[in-house]
Structures are given as C-alpha cells and as structure tokens.
Design a protein around this motif. Structure first.
Motif, PDB file in Angstrom:
ATOM      1  N   LYS A  91       0.830  -1.218   0.000  1.00 31.68           N
ATOM      2  CA  LYS A  91       0.000   0.000   0.000  1.00 31.68           C
ATOM      3  C   LYS A  91       0.857   1.258   0.000  1.00 31.68           C
ATOM      4  CE  LYS A  91      -4.176   1.825   0.142  1.00 31.68           C
ATOM      5  NZ  LYS A  91      -5.276   1.646   1.084  1.00 31.68           N
ATOM      6  N   GLU A  92       2.053   1.156   0.628  1.00 39.13           N
ATOM      7  CA  GLU A  92       2.942   2.332   0.664  1.00 39.13           C
ATOM      8  C   GLU A  92       3.274   2.809  -0.740  1.00 39.13           C
ATOM      9  OE1 GLU A  92       6.423   1.429   2.925  1.00 39.13           O
ATOM     10  OE2 GLU A  92       5.263   1.268   4.791  1.00 39.13           O
ATOM     11  N   LEU A  93       3.330   1.883  -1.663  1.00 38.63           N
ATOM     12  CA  LEU A  93       3.599   2.237  -3.055  1.00 38.63           C
ATOM     13  C   LEU A  93       2.581   3.280  -3.531  1.00 38.63           C
ATOM     14  CD1 LEU A  93       4.905   1.678  -5.853  1.00 38.63           C
ATOM     15  CD2 LEU A  93       3.435  -0.320  -6.043  1.00 38.63           C
ATOM     16  N   PHE A  94       1.336   3.082  -3.143  1.00 41.66           N
ATOM     17  CA  PHE A  94       0.270   3.992  -3.578  1.00 41.66           C
ATOM     18  C   PHE A  94       0.226   5.254  -2.718  1.00 41.66           C
ATOM     19  CE2 PHE A  94      -0.879  -0.197  -4.985  1.00 41.66           C
ATOM     20  CZ  PHE A  94      -1.343   0.014  -6.274  1.00 41.66           C
ATOM     21  N   THR A  95       0.350   5.055  -1.421  1.00 45.46           N
ATOM     22  CA  THR A  95       0.151   6.230  -0.560  1.00 45.46           C
ATOM     23  C   THR A  95       1.334   7.192  -0.662  1.00 45.46           C
ATOM     24  OG1 THR A  95       0.939   4.911   1.282  1.00 45.46           O
ATOM     25  CG2 THR A  95      -1.432   5.142   1.072  1.00 45.46           C
ATOM     26  N   THR A  96       2.559   6.668  -0.757  1.00 48.86           N
ATOM     27  CA  THR A  96       3.686   7.598  -0.807  1.00 48.86           C
ATOM     28  C   THR A  96       3.778   8.258  -2.182  1.00 48.86           C
ATOM     29  OG1 THR A  96       5.137   5.772  -1.342  1.00 48.86           O
ATOM     30  CG2 THR A  96       5.119   6.460   0.944  1.00 48.86           C
ATOM     31  N   ARG A  97       3.415   7.521  -3.246  1.00 54.40           N
ATOM     32  CA  ARG A  97       3.518   8.096  -4.585  1.00 54.40           C
ATOM     33  C   ARG A  97       2.335   9.005  -4.924  1.00 54.40           C
ATOM     34  NH1 ARG A  97       6.351  10.139  -6.674  1.00 54.40           N
ATOM     35  NH2 ARG A  97       5.431  10.000  -8.729  1.00 54.40           N
ATOM     36  N   LEU A  98       1.154   8.625  -4.417  1.00 50.13           N
ATOM     37  CA  LEU A  98      -0.054   9.319  -4.887  1.00 50.13           C
ATOM     38  C   LEU A  98      -0.530  10.414  -3.962  1.00 50.13           C
ATOM     39  CD1 LEU A  98      -2.147   6.273  -6.086  1.00 50.13           C
ATOM     40  CD2 LEU A  98      -0.632   7.716  -7.410  1.00 50.13           C
ATOM     41  N   MET A  99      -0.138  10.342  -2.703  1.00 49.75           N
ATOM     42  CA  MET A  99      -0.736  11.275  -1.752  1.00 49.75           C
ATOM     43  C   MET A  99       0.068  12.549  -1.582  1.00 49.75           C
ATOM     44  SD  MET A  99      -2.397   9.103   1.242  1.00 49.75           S
ATOM     45  CE  MET A  99      -3.956   8.276   1.058  1.00 49.75           C
ATOM     46  N   THR A 100       1.157  12.719  -2.311  1.00 46.48           N
ATOM     47  CA  THR A 100       1.909  13.958  -2.130  1.00 46.48           C
ATOM     48  C   THR A 100       1.100  15.105  -2.740  1.00 46.48           C
ATOM     49  OG1 THR A 100       3.074  13.863  -4.219  1.00 46.48           O
ATOM     50  CG2 THR A 100       4.090  12.695  -2.401  1.00 46.48           C
ATOM     51  N   PRO A 101       0.963  16.195  -2.002  1.00 45.11           N
ATOM     52  CA  PRO A 101       0.172  17.313  -2.529  1.00 45.11           C
ATOM     53  C   PRO A 101       0.700  17.804  -3.876  1.00 45.11           C
ATOM     54  CG  PRO A 101       0.726  17.654  -0.209  1.00 45.11           C
ATOM     55  CD  PRO A 101       1.455  16.425  -0.643  1.00 45.11           C
ATOM     56  N   ASP A 102       2.031  17.823  -4.079  1.00 43.85           N
ATOM     57  CA  ASP A 102       2.574  18.285  -5.354  1.00 43.85           C
ATOM     58  C   ASP A 102       2.139  17.382  -6.503  1.00 43.85           C
ATOM     59  OD1 ASP A 102       3.816  20.280  -4.109  1.00 43.85           O
ATOM     60  OD2 ASP A 102       5.877  19.507  -4.332  1.00 43.85           O
ATOM     61  N   GLY A 103       2.192  16.079  -6.241  1.00 43.23           N
ATOM     62  CA  GLY A 103       1.800  15.109  -7.271  1.00 43.23           C
ATOM     63  C   GLY A 103       0.342  15.295  -7.658  1.00 43.23           C
ATOM     64  N   VAL A 104      -0.511  15.494  -6.660  1.00 39.40           N
ATOM     65  CA  VAL A 104      -1.942  15.674  -6.921  1.00 39.40           C
ATOM     66  C   VAL A 104      -2.166  16.967  -7.717  1.00 39.40           C
ATOM     67  CG1 VAL A 104      -4.206  15.978  -5.835  1.00 39.40           C
ATOM     68  CG2 VAL A 104      -2.574  14.354  -4.867  1.00 39.40           C
ATOM     69  N   ASP A 105      -1.461  18.037  -7.315  1.00 38.16           N
ATOM     70  CA  ASP A 105      -1.601  19.312  -8.040  1.00 38.16           C
ATOM     71  C   ASP A 105      -1.145  19.180  -9.491  1.00 38.16           C
ATOM     72  OD1 ASP A 105      -2.614  20.574  -5.923  1.00 38.16           O
ATOM     73  OD2 ASP A 105      -0.814  21.711  -5.397  1.00 38.16           O
ATOM     74  N   ASP A 106       0.001  18.509  -9.692  1.00 38.32           N
ATOM     75  CA  ASP A 106       0.516  18.330 -11.062  1.00 38.32           C
ATOM     76  C   ASP A 106      -0.512  17.604 -11.933  1.00 38.32           C
ATOM     77  OD1 ASP A 106       2.843  19.495 -10.336  1.00 38.32           O
ATOM     78  OD2 ASP A 106       4.031  17.638 -10.260  1.00 38.32           O
ATOM     79  N   LEU A 107      -1.076  16.543 -11.361  1.00 37.14           N
ATOM     80  CA  LEU A 107      -2.047  15.779 -12.143  1.00 37.14           C
ATOM     81  C   LEU A 107      -3.292  16.623 -12.436  1.00 37.14           C
ATOM     82  CD1 LEU A 107      -2.941  13.128 -13.466  1.00 37.14           C
ATOM     83  CD2 LEU A 107      -3.695  12.327 -11.227  1.00 37.14           C
ATOM     84  N   GLY A 108      -3.723  17.404 -11.464  1.00 35.58           N
ATOM     85  CA  GLY A 108      -4.891  18.277 -11.674  1.00 35.58           C
ATOM     86  C   GLY A 108      -4.640  19.267 -12.799  1.00 35.58           C
ATOM     87  N   ARG A 109      -3.428  19.839 -12.808  1.00 37.00           N
ATOM     88  CA  ARG A 109      -3.079  20.812 -13.851  1.00 37.00           C
ATOM     89  C   ARG A 109      -3.077  20.132 -15.226  1.00 37.00           C
ATOM     90  NH1 ARG A 109       1.511  21.222 -15.750  1.00 37.00           N
ATOM     91  NH2 ARG A 109       2.587  20.241 -14.003  1.00 37.00           N
ATOM     92  N   LEU A 110      -2.472  18.942 -15.288  1.00 38.71           N
ATOM     93  CA  LEU A 110      -2.417  18.223 -16.569  1.00 38.71           C
ATOM     94  C   LEU A 110      -3.817  17.837 -17.052  1.00 38.71           C
ATOM     95  CD1 LEU A 110       0.641  15.879 -15.887  1.00 38.71           C
ATOM     96  CD2 LEU A 110       0.494  17.645 -17.660  1.00 38.71           C
ATOM     97  N   ALA A 111      -4.650  17.378 -16.120  1.00 35.03           N
ATOM     98  CA  ALA A 111      -6.004  16.960 -16.510  1.00 35.03           C
ATOM     99  C   ALA A 111      -6.779  18.152 -17.063  1.00 35.03           C
ATOM    100  CB  ALA A 111      -6.734  16.360 -15.314  1.00 35.03           C
ATOM    101  N   ARG A 112      -6.642  19.308 -16.417  1.00 37.67           N
ATOM    102  CA  ARG A 112      -7.345  20.509 -16.882  1.00 37.67           C
ATOM    103  C   ARG A 112      -6.855  20.908 -18.274  1.00 37.67           C
ATOM    104  NH1 ARG A 112      -7.229  26.046 -16.723  1.00 37.67           N
ATOM    105  NH2 ARG A 112      -9.244  26.997 -16.247  1.00 37.67           N
ATOM    106  N   GLU A 113      -5.517  20.902 -18.454  1.00 37.01           N
ATOM    107  CA  GLU A 113      -4.952  21.275 -19.761  1.00 37.01           C
ATOM    108  C   GLU A 113      -5.443  20.341 -20.865  1.00 37.01           C
ATOM    109  OE1 GLU A 113      -0.727  22.885 -17.986  1.00 37.01           O
ATOM    110  OE2 GLU A 113      -0.656  21.219 -19.418  1.00 37.01           O
ATOM    111  N   HIS A 114      -5.371  19.039 -20.602  1.00 39.12           N
ATOM    112  CA  HIS A 114      -5.790  18.084 -21.637  1.00 39.12           C
ATOM    113  C   HIS A 114      -7.280  18.218 -21.935  1.00 39.12           C
ATOM    114  CE1 HIS A 114      -2.204  15.770 -22.667  1.00 39.12           C
ATOM    115  NE2 HIS A 114      -1.825  15.913 -21.412  1.00 39.12           N
ATOM    116  N   TRP A 115      -8.076  18.449 -20.893  1.00 44.40           N
ATOM    117  CA  TRP A 115      -9.522  18.572 -21.094  1.00 44.40           C
ATOM    118  C   TRP A 115      -9.839  19.827 -21.922  1.00 44.40           C
ATOM    119  CZ3 TRP A 115     -14.038  17.055 -22.045  1.00 44.40           C
ATOM    120  CH2 TRP A 115     -15.178  17.812 -21.765  1.00 44.40           C
TER     121      TRP A 115
END
Ligand code: HEM
Length: 418
Positions: A91-115
């Motif tokens: 589970k650490e694989l998911f929580t440490t990689r996915l739960m970082t606020p920077d990672g979430v922000d980056d993905l949000g920015r990319l999703a908005r741009e692509h959309w």
C-alpha cells in the motif's frame, strides 16, 4: 425471498436496487443476512458498520473477490486482495507516490490542460462528454505517471480499455468479455513498460522524484522481492484505470449542473471551496461503487448477530449516503453541506472508510476530489449546450451513468468571459 436463497442473479439483474430491497425486507436493520455466490453473506449498513468493517481483526480480503472481478476490474495479485504486513508494504507504493500534494496538483493541472485542449478540438461539433473526458484523463495520467504511449490512438485505446474494465466487472455477457480483453491487452503493454525501465531502456525522469512507472518498477514487497512483471502491470493499472474512471464522476457532475442551475451559478462564481464541496456532493449523491466486501476473519458478533468465520461481509455504500439518519434531506443535491469542511473518515464512503494508509480505503481519494473539482469547475464557463437526449441513470446497471453519456454541443468559439 428467503434470506438464504442465493441472490447473485437478483444482484446482477437489479443492480443498485438489490441492497435497498434486501434491507427493506429485513426492516432496514444494520446487518442483513443474504447468500451470494454460494456463500453466506451479511450486508452491513451505518457508521458502526463502517468501523466494524474497516477493523482488520474483523474483515480480511484474501479470497474475498470473485475471479470475474479480479480478471476485469482489479487484476490478480492486486493490493485489494492482500492483508496484514504484505498489504501495508504494497500500500505504501500507492500512498507515498499518490498522496503527495505536489503530485496531486501536477495531475490536476495536466487533466485541466488536456480537457480544455480536447474541448478546443471539438469546437462547432457534438461530442459525448463521458468518452472525451476519459481520453483527456488517459492523456493526463500517461504524462503524469511516465507510462509511454505511442500516439493519440494509443491514448484513446487506453481510455477505452480502462472504461471497459470498469464497465464490465459486474455483468456476464459481452461487456464482461470486452473487459477481460481490455485487461489482458493493457497488462501486457504495461509489463513491457516495466521491463524496459528495469533494463534501463528508457531514460529516467529528470524531476526530483521518480515517476509512478519508476516507483512501481523499483518497489519491493514485504519479503524484499521486486514485483513480478505481471503484478507490476496490475498495480500500474490500479493507478491508470481509476484515474480514467473519474470520467464517471465528471459525467455525473455535468448531469448535476444541467439539472440544478443554481448550483451551476454558484460553481461559476466560486471555483475554489465550492468546487471541492460540489465534488463531495457528487460523490455522495450519484451511485458508483455498490458495496465493498471482505471475509469475516473469525467468528464474530455485530449488532447482536453471529457472523461465522468466512462469511462474506458487505458494506452498503449508496445506502449510507442516502440514510436520513445520517444526512438532513438526503435526497437534496446540496454542495453547501460540505462547504468549508472535509467529510469525516466514516462520513462519506464513496471510496471506502477508515484509514487509507493502514487499511483498504482508496489511496486515490485526494486525486479524485481534486480532479473532479478542477474539471467540474471548467464546465459552467465552456458554453456547452445539451441537446435533447436520454439523461436517465438506470439503477439496474452496475456501474451506471447517464444513458446518453451526456451529449454536448461545443460552441464554435469560446465565450468572451473565459
Ligand atoms: C480502493 C473507489 C479512484 C486506487 C478503492 C475502494 C473503493 C474505491 C470503494 C475500496 C475500498 C475497500 O475495499 O474498502 C474509488 C472510486 C474512484 C477511485 C469511486 C473514482 C474514480 C481511485 C484513484 C486511484 C485509486 C484515482 C489511484 C490513483 C485505488 C487502489 C485501491 C482502491 C490502489 C486499493 C486499496 C487497498 O486495497 O488498500 N477505491 N476509487 N482509486 N483505489 Fe480507488
């Protein structure tokens, strides 16, 4: 129906109506006996049930999920099927990689741009929002996770396959076989991608943290061994597929904005706090996950009922969100109930309950809420017009969505206010 008659077929045909029907016949109690897939089962409901279910001393996951669900939705050997220390280390694989606020922000920015790029490409045309959003999310998650895709056609194929895996897990017949083929194809492609990283055939990320692909390739399980290629592909898909699946929620968001103009205006005025509250209310009001399940770890008691070891224990999800004892006016769509506050751990269980780091709660909840809020916030300003169509949401189909997928007419030019 006799409580111990097997209700697998009824579940397959009545979908989201199965659990409320079963509960009604048993006086809407917090624990209702049933039989599913030839096994004794107990359907739990309510806050005490959430605490009970998410205590690992009570409910274990190994052997709980049927083969047809593993071969479509989650994959064999997935984190969903592990318990104890083995689960926590994976589970650490998911929580440490996915739960970082920077990672979430980056993905949000990319999703908005692509959309927004997708919408620009559709100017002057009609499109199905569900399908186009899935492709935009697939493009964003590939860029974010470092998963290589050859071209736009490969991104579209990935989006369609991820949708198929979710769409076909709870049904026999053609949707199910499509889901199996989709999983086989994507598992093979992702296993190759992991193998390429391991033999140094792809350049490592230049950023300050490894990509999701690199993290999965390097992960070591509790016994110190790296994931075999198949399991690595399964876990990579457990990031890619659910991110694409956020298209279900964004489509529900479009449905809500169409039906509730006052909400649309509030969202247009406040893209921040209100958008997040709106995302929570979409997750509360629209049916997606029907229930979560595991097996009783030993002989137990819940609410005065004996639960023998090995009983299939199910936690009712949509019923929890519509319970009048838990929510004032539960059938009213009102994002304000979440304004300025985050829901408590057992309050909103659209993505499970308890603790995401130590238990089985979804590790992608922050991503889901952030992407849903970000993408929904774009909708009121895009000038999308909904022609006549069937926006009905059938309860008999798991997973459900508006029948039309939400057809939109995209204006030829963006409006001056954007
Ligand atoms: C687990 C729902 C998005 C990755 C779960 C669970 C639910 C859920 C109900 C199981 C909880 C349990 O078994 O007790 C959803 C919904 C999503 C979503 C409705 C919206 C599309 C995501 C995202 C990711 C993700 C975006 C990753 C980026 C996972 C993983 C698990 C999981 C890896 C397994 C956790 C474990 O067993 O420990 N999700 N999820 N999900 N989800 Fe999500």
């Amino acid at each position: 129906m006799h409580p111990f008659a097997d209700s697998t077929l009824t579940l397959l045909t009545s979908g989201y109506a199965w659990a409320p029907g079963l509960r009604r016949r048993h006086g809407d109690g917090p624990a209702v006996p049933a039989r599913l897939m030839g096994r004794p089962a107990l359907l739990l409901h309510g806050p005490a049930a959430v605490d009970f279910f998410y205590d690992e001393r009570h409910v274990l996951r190994h052997g709980a999920l049927p083969g047809p669900v593993l071969d479509t939705l989650f994959g064999r050997g997935a984190v969903h099927t592990l318990d104890g220390e083995t689960h926590r280390v994976r589970k650490e694989l998911f929580t440490t990689r996915l739960m970082t606020p920077d990672g979430v922000d980056d993905l949000g920015r990319l999703a908005r741009e692509h959309w927004l790029r997708t919408v620009d490409g559709l100017r002057g045309r009609r499109a199905v929002l569900f399908d186009e959003m899935a492709v935009a999310l697939a493009a964003a998650v590939c860029e974010w996770s470092g998963v290589p895709v050859a071209d736009g056609a490969a991104v579209r194929r990935l989006a369609e396959d991820c949708v198929a895996m979710v769409d076909g897990f709870a049904t026999p017949g053609p949707r199910h076989w499509k889901a199996r083929r989709a999983r086989s194809r994507q598992e093979a492609a992702l296993a190759r991608a992991v193998a390429d990283v391991r033999r140094g055939a792809v350049a490592l990320s230049s950023g300050d943290r490894p990509t999701v692909l690199e993290a999965v390739a390097a992960h070591r399980d509790a016994d110190g061994t790296p994931l075999d290629l198949h399991t690595a592909a399964v876990e990579l898909l457990n990031v890619l597929r659910p991110i694409v699946a956020i298209t279900w929620f964004t489509t529900f968001a479009a449905h809500a904005l169409h039906h509730f103009p006052a909400v649309r205006e509030e969202l247009r005025a406040d893209h921040g706090r209100y958008a997040r509250a709106f995302a929570h209310e979409v997750r509360r009001c629209y049916p997606f996950v029907p229930f979560v399940g595991g097996l009783a770890a030993r002989d137990l008691r819940f609410d005065g009922q004996d639960v023998s070891e090995g009983t299939l224990v199910l936690l009712d999800v949509p019923g929890h969100h519509r319970d009048p004892g838990l929510w004032p006016e539960p059938n009213r769509f009102d994002p304000r109930r979440f304004l300025g506050r985050e829901p408590g751990p057992g309050e909103l269980i659209a993505q499970g309950g308890g603790n995401a780091r130590t238990g089985h709660r979804c590790p992608g909840e922050d991503i889901t809420v952030h992407l849903l809020a970000t993408l929904a916030a774009t909708l009121p300003g895009l000038g999308l017009d909904l022609p006549d169509q069937d926006l009905g949401i059938p309860v008999g189909r798991i997973p459900t969505r508006p029948r039309s997928g939400v057809i939109v007419r995209v204006p030829s030019r963006s409006r001056p206010e954007e």
